[in-house]
Design an enzyme around this catalytic site. Structure first.
Site, PDB file in Angstrom:
ATOM      1  N   GLY A   1      51.632  36.242  24.632  1.00  0.00           N
ATOM      2  CA  GLY A   1      51.933  35.441  25.766  1.00  0.00           C
ATOM      3  C   GLY A   1      53.224  36.129  26.326  1.00  0.00           C
ATOM      4  O   GLY A   1      54.030  35.571  27.126  1.00  0.00           O
ATOM      5  N   SER A   2      53.149  37.518  26.181  1.00  0.00           N
ATOM      6  CA  SER A   2      54.321  38.141  26.618  1.00  0.00           C
ATOM      7  C   SER A   2      54.287  38.199  28.353  1.00  0.00           C
ATOM      8  O   SER A   2      55.348  38.085  29.177  1.00  0.00           O
ATOM      9  CB  SER A   2      54.492  39.773  26.171  1.00  0.00           C
ATOM     10  OG  SER A   2      53.387  40.434  26.643  1.00  0.00           O
TER      11      SER A   2
ATOM     12  N   HIS B   1      45.360  43.741  33.725  1.00  0.00           N
ATOM     13  CA  HIS B   1      44.465  44.730  33.042  1.00  0.00           C
ATOM     14  C   HIS B   1      45.264  45.987  32.750  1.00  0.00           C
ATOM     15  O   HIS B   1      45.935  46.531  33.704  1.00  0.00           O
ATOM     16  CB  HIS B   1      43.243  45.184  33.550  1.00  0.00           C
ATOM     17  CG  HIS B   1      42.278  46.224  32.902  1.00  0.00           C
ATOM     18  ND1 HIS B   1      41.827  45.738  31.685  1.00  0.00           N
ATOM     19  CD2 HIS B   1      42.212  47.386  32.789  1.00  0.00           C
ATOM     20  CE1 HIS B   1      41.054  46.676  31.060  1.00  0.00           C
ATOM     21  NE2 HIS B   1      41.317  47.791  31.971  1.00  0.00           N
TER      22      HIS B   1
ATOM     23  N   ASP C   1      36.207  38.156  38.925  1.00  0.00           N
ATOM     24  CA  ASP C   1      34.865  37.971  39.400  1.00  0.00           C
ATOM     25  C   ASP C   1      33.897  38.086  38.169  1.00  0.00           C
ATOM     26  O   ASP C   1      34.382  37.792  36.942  1.00  0.00           O
ATOM     27  CB  ASP C   1      34.384  38.876  40.495  1.00  0.00           C
ATOM     28  CG  ASP C   1      34.076  40.391  40.048  1.00  0.00           C
ATOM     29  OD1 ASP C   1      34.330  40.542  38.878  1.00  0.00           O
ATOM     30  OD2 ASP C   1      33.970  41.330  40.837  1.00  0.00           O
TER      31      ASP C   1
ATOM     32  N   GLY D   1      32.219  40.161  36.840  1.00  0.00           N
ATOM     33  CA  GLY D   1      31.994  41.458  36.047  1.00  0.00           C
ATOM     34  C   GLY D   1      33.183  41.635  34.975  1.00  0.00           C
ATOM     35  O   GLY D   1      34.011  40.777  35.153  1.00  0.00           O
TER      36      GLY D   1
ATOM     37  N   ASP E   1      36.477  43.244  34.518  1.00  0.00           N
ATOM     38  CA  ASP E   1      37.546  43.874  35.220  1.00  0.00           C
ATOM     39  C   ASP E   1      37.182  44.507  36.587  1.00  0.00           C
ATOM     40  O   ASP E   1      37.417  45.749  36.936  1.00  0.00           O
ATOM     41  CB  ASP E   1      38.117  45.080  34.139  1.00  0.00           C
ATOM     42  CG  ASP E   1      38.613  44.421  32.836  1.00  0.00           C
ATOM     43  OD1 ASP E   1      39.188  43.253  33.057  1.00  0.00           O
ATOM     44  OD2 ASP E   1      38.566  44.911  31.912  1.00  0.00           O
TER      45      ASP E   1
ATOM     46  N   GLU F   1      53.631  45.752  33.594  1.00  0.00           N
ATOM     47  CA  GLU F   1      52.650  44.415  33.543  1.00  0.00           C
ATOM     48  C   GLU F   1      53.736  43.282  33.965  1.00  0.00           C
ATOM     49  O   GLU F   1      53.279  42.416  34.654  1.00  0.00           O
ATOM     50  CB  GLU F   1      51.801  44.188  32.326  1.00  0.00           C
ATOM     51  CG  GLU F   1      50.575  44.992  32.026  1.00  0.00           C
ATOM     52  CD  GLU F   1      49.936  44.579  30.885  1.00  0.00           C
ATOM     53  OE1 GLU F   1      50.145  43.468  30.307  1.00  0.00           O
ATOM     54  OE2 GLU F   1      49.096  45.626  30.476  1.00  0.00           O
TER      55      GLU F   1
END
Length: 194
Positions: free
Chosen positions: A11-12, A110, A142, A144, A146, A175
């Site tokens: 959970g970072s 990602h 969506d 797919g 990534d 991130e």
């Protein structure tokens, strides 16, 4: 904006979102945190902050996200009044009916510059490919893996002495910086659209 978080790990990234909320740089509230792993530290982080938590029952599947589980997840998020779902290290592929319940309202982060290196262990993929830079991408989810449209990206150089761990740590720093920013951008686009 009311956020729902789905996570499988420490959970970072959720913590980075909470830090941005605490700092007043993100006008949002995390109202529900759900995990597919009962021992995921993200649940502990949420409970320490008094945020409602729940477990996603994936019917014993290790990686699959069954339709029934997705429907239950969508219902729990709707009942909590969630406006936007943020995947934070959630290791299952989101499909219908969750996508249907929250169209263009599910984000993922990602650890690569998509469309390069989708899927698991993207930083290892980057090292093995011998690229000089990689990074991270916040994108819409969506059907797919990534493949949804990118919202924000940050680049990270790959250093000659990088290990998978050292590269991943530097990617995670970025991130934590761009996820709250991407949520802000989505929030602005939603408020101008309404």
């Amino acid at each position: 904006m009311r956020l729902g978080i789905l996570g499988s790990g420490s959970g970072s990234n959720m913590q980075a979102i909470l830090d941005a909320i605490d700092a007043g740089t993100l006008d949002a509230e995390i109202v529900l945190v759900l995990s597919d792993r009962p021992d995921a530290y993200i649940l502990e982080r949420a409970r320490e902050r008094g945020i409602a938590t729940g477990l996603i029952d994936c019917r014993g599947f290790r990686t699959k996200f069954p339709d029934e589980a997705q429907a239950e997840t969508a219902k729990a998020l709707q009942q909590a009044g969630v406006d936007l779902i943020c995947l934070a290290g959630f290791l299952r592929l989101v499909k219908q009916p969750l996508l249907e319940a929250f169209p263009n309202r599910i984000l993922n982060i990602h650890p690569a510059l998509l469309p390069a290196f989708p899927g698991l262990d993207a930083w290892v993929q980057a090292l093995e490919a011998g690229v000089s830079e990689t990074g991270c991408t916040v994108h819409y989810v969506d059907a797919g893996m990534d493949t949804g449209p990118a919202i924000l990206q940050a680049k990270v150089p790959v250093l000659p002495d990088d290990t998978p761990e050292s590269l991943h740590a530097r990617i995670q720093e970025q991130e934590h910086r761009i996820y709250p920013e991407a949520i802000r951008l989505v929030q602005e686009s939603l408020s101008t659209a309404s």
